[in-house]
Design an enzyme around this catalytic site. Structure first.
Site, PDB file in Angstrom:
ATOM      1  N   CYS A 166      21.344 -16.007 -10.998  1.00 31.91           N
ATOM      2  CA  CYS A 166      21.272 -17.467 -11.066  1.00 31.91           C
ATOM      3  C   CYS A 166      20.853 -17.562 -12.742  1.00 31.91           C
ATOM      4  O   CYS A 166      20.967 -18.995 -13.247  1.00 31.91           O
ATOM      5  CB  CYS A 166      19.615 -18.293 -10.572  1.00 31.91           C
ATOM      6  SG  CYS A 166      18.163 -16.497 -10.831  1.00 31.91           S
ATOM      7  N   HIS A 213      13.648 -18.486  -9.103  1.00 34.16           N
ATOM      8  CA  HIS A 213      14.581 -19.175  -9.165  1.00 34.16           C
ATOM      9  C   HIS A 213      14.724 -20.466  -9.721  1.00 34.16           C
ATOM     10  O   HIS A 213      13.934 -21.243  -9.907  1.00 34.16           O
ATOM     11  CB  HIS A 213      15.495 -19.261  -7.541  1.00 34.16           C
ATOM     12  CG  HIS A 213      16.809 -19.823  -7.419  1.00 34.16           C
ATOM     13  ND1 HIS A 213      17.756 -18.942  -7.359  1.00 34.16           N
ATOM     14  CD2 HIS A 213      17.332 -21.338  -7.071  1.00 34.16           C
ATOM     15  CE1 HIS A 213      19.221 -19.538  -6.972  1.00 34.16           C
ATOM     16  NE2 HIS A 213      19.091 -21.329  -6.951  1.00 34.16           N
ATOM     17  N   HIS A 225      23.759 -23.807  -8.438  1.00 31.18           N
ATOM     18  CA  HIS A 225      23.350 -22.603  -8.823  1.00 31.18           C
ATOM     19  C   HIS A 225      24.107 -21.484  -8.177  1.00 31.18           C
ATOM     20  O   HIS A 225      25.116 -21.521  -7.685  1.00 31.18           O
ATOM     21  CB  HIS A 225      21.897 -22.490  -8.189  1.00 31.18           C
ATOM     22  CG  HIS A 225      22.424 -22.745  -6.761  1.00 31.18           C
ATOM     23  ND1 HIS A 225      20.867 -21.989  -5.886  1.00 31.18           N
ATOM     24  CD2 HIS A 225      23.178 -23.238  -5.811  1.00 31.18           C
ATOM     25  CE1 HIS A 225      21.546 -22.412  -4.100  1.00 31.18           C
ATOM     26  NE2 HIS A 225      22.692 -22.831  -4.499  1.00 31.18           N
TER      27      HIS A 225
END
Length: 248
Positions: A166, A213, A225
């Site tokens: 990520c 994240h 993402h």
């Protein structure tokens, strides 16, 4: 003669039943005994208060009390709407990328990005020749550029189109716009707090952060993402609470 009569009367009185006698009022009473009435019968209709059951009795198994989960019509409608918005956002990103290509030379962009990238084994994983370089520095350009990497697989620790995690993905995308983000998600948040602006009304191109994240806001409550192992870079509905930072 008189004596004989008296004796006969005395004999009759002696032989009379003792069970019957008269009181002074002339009422006859009896001393005869009667047998006891029969004992009351058991009431078969009365519910038993206890029951003995063997410990190893088989009652046919344990019944499952799990209730099947169902979705309301409102939830189904919300999911359908989210899918439609995701498709619309993806189409908008693709259209923006196509519009950018008309204002820049494809050959020039390819030469600046390189022909392809390879994995550690030497096998090509993503053709960078199909990726257009940014032609402007704004949020929409960030989204258009990032959307071109849809399908790149998630790789833990990945920082290139061979595979992204990520924070590797956001670091790579913003680097194309001259923004040098730190390597991991929490460091990127700290950097954004010092070098960007935290916003409550996100706009396309904003950095998104939540514990563990990061991603990039696309617009219309959508984000792009690198999700998790087994998945690939994709545009999806915003699925949780995020902090948003405007860094471009």
């Amino acid at each position: 003669m008189v004596i004989a009569v008296v004796a006969l009367c005395t004999t009759c009185i002696a032989l009379a039943p003792a069970a019957t006698a008269a009181d002074a009022s002339g009422v006859v009473s009896s001393e005869r005994s009667f047998p006891k009435a029969a004992a009351a019968r058991k009431n078969l209709l009365k519910e038993s208060t206890s029951t003995d059951v063997e410990q190893d009795s088989n009652w046919g198994g344990i019944e499952s009390l799990d209730v099947p989960k169902t979705k309301s019509q409102a939830e189904k409608d919300a999911e359908a709407k989210a899918q439609q918005e995701a498709a619309a956002a993806a189409a908008a990103a693709a259209a923006a990328a196509q519009a950018g290509s008309s204002s820049a030379s494809r050959s020039g962009n390819r030469s600046s990005l390189g022909a392809s990238t390879t994995t550690g084994t030497g096998a090509s994983s993503f053709d960078l020749g199909s990726v257009e370089a940014p032609t402007s520095s704004n949020g929409s350009a960030v989204v258009s550029y990032a959307a071109q990497f849809q399908g790149v697989p998630y790789v833990y620790g990945g920082t290139t189109p061979s595979g992204f995690d990520c924070s590797g993905f956001t670091q790579y995308v913003y680097a194309a716009f001259g923004i040098s983000l730190p390597r991991v998600d929490n460091q990127q948040r700290v950097w954004a707090q010092s070098n960007g602006t935290k916003v409550s009304n996100p706009q396309p191109g904003d950095l998104m952060w939540r514990s563990g994240h990061v991603g990039i806001y696309v617009g219309n409550n959508m984000m792009i993402h690198a999700p998790r192992p087994g998945k690939s870079v994709s545009i999806v509905p915003v699925y949780a609470s995020f902090e948003y930072y405007r860094i471009i």
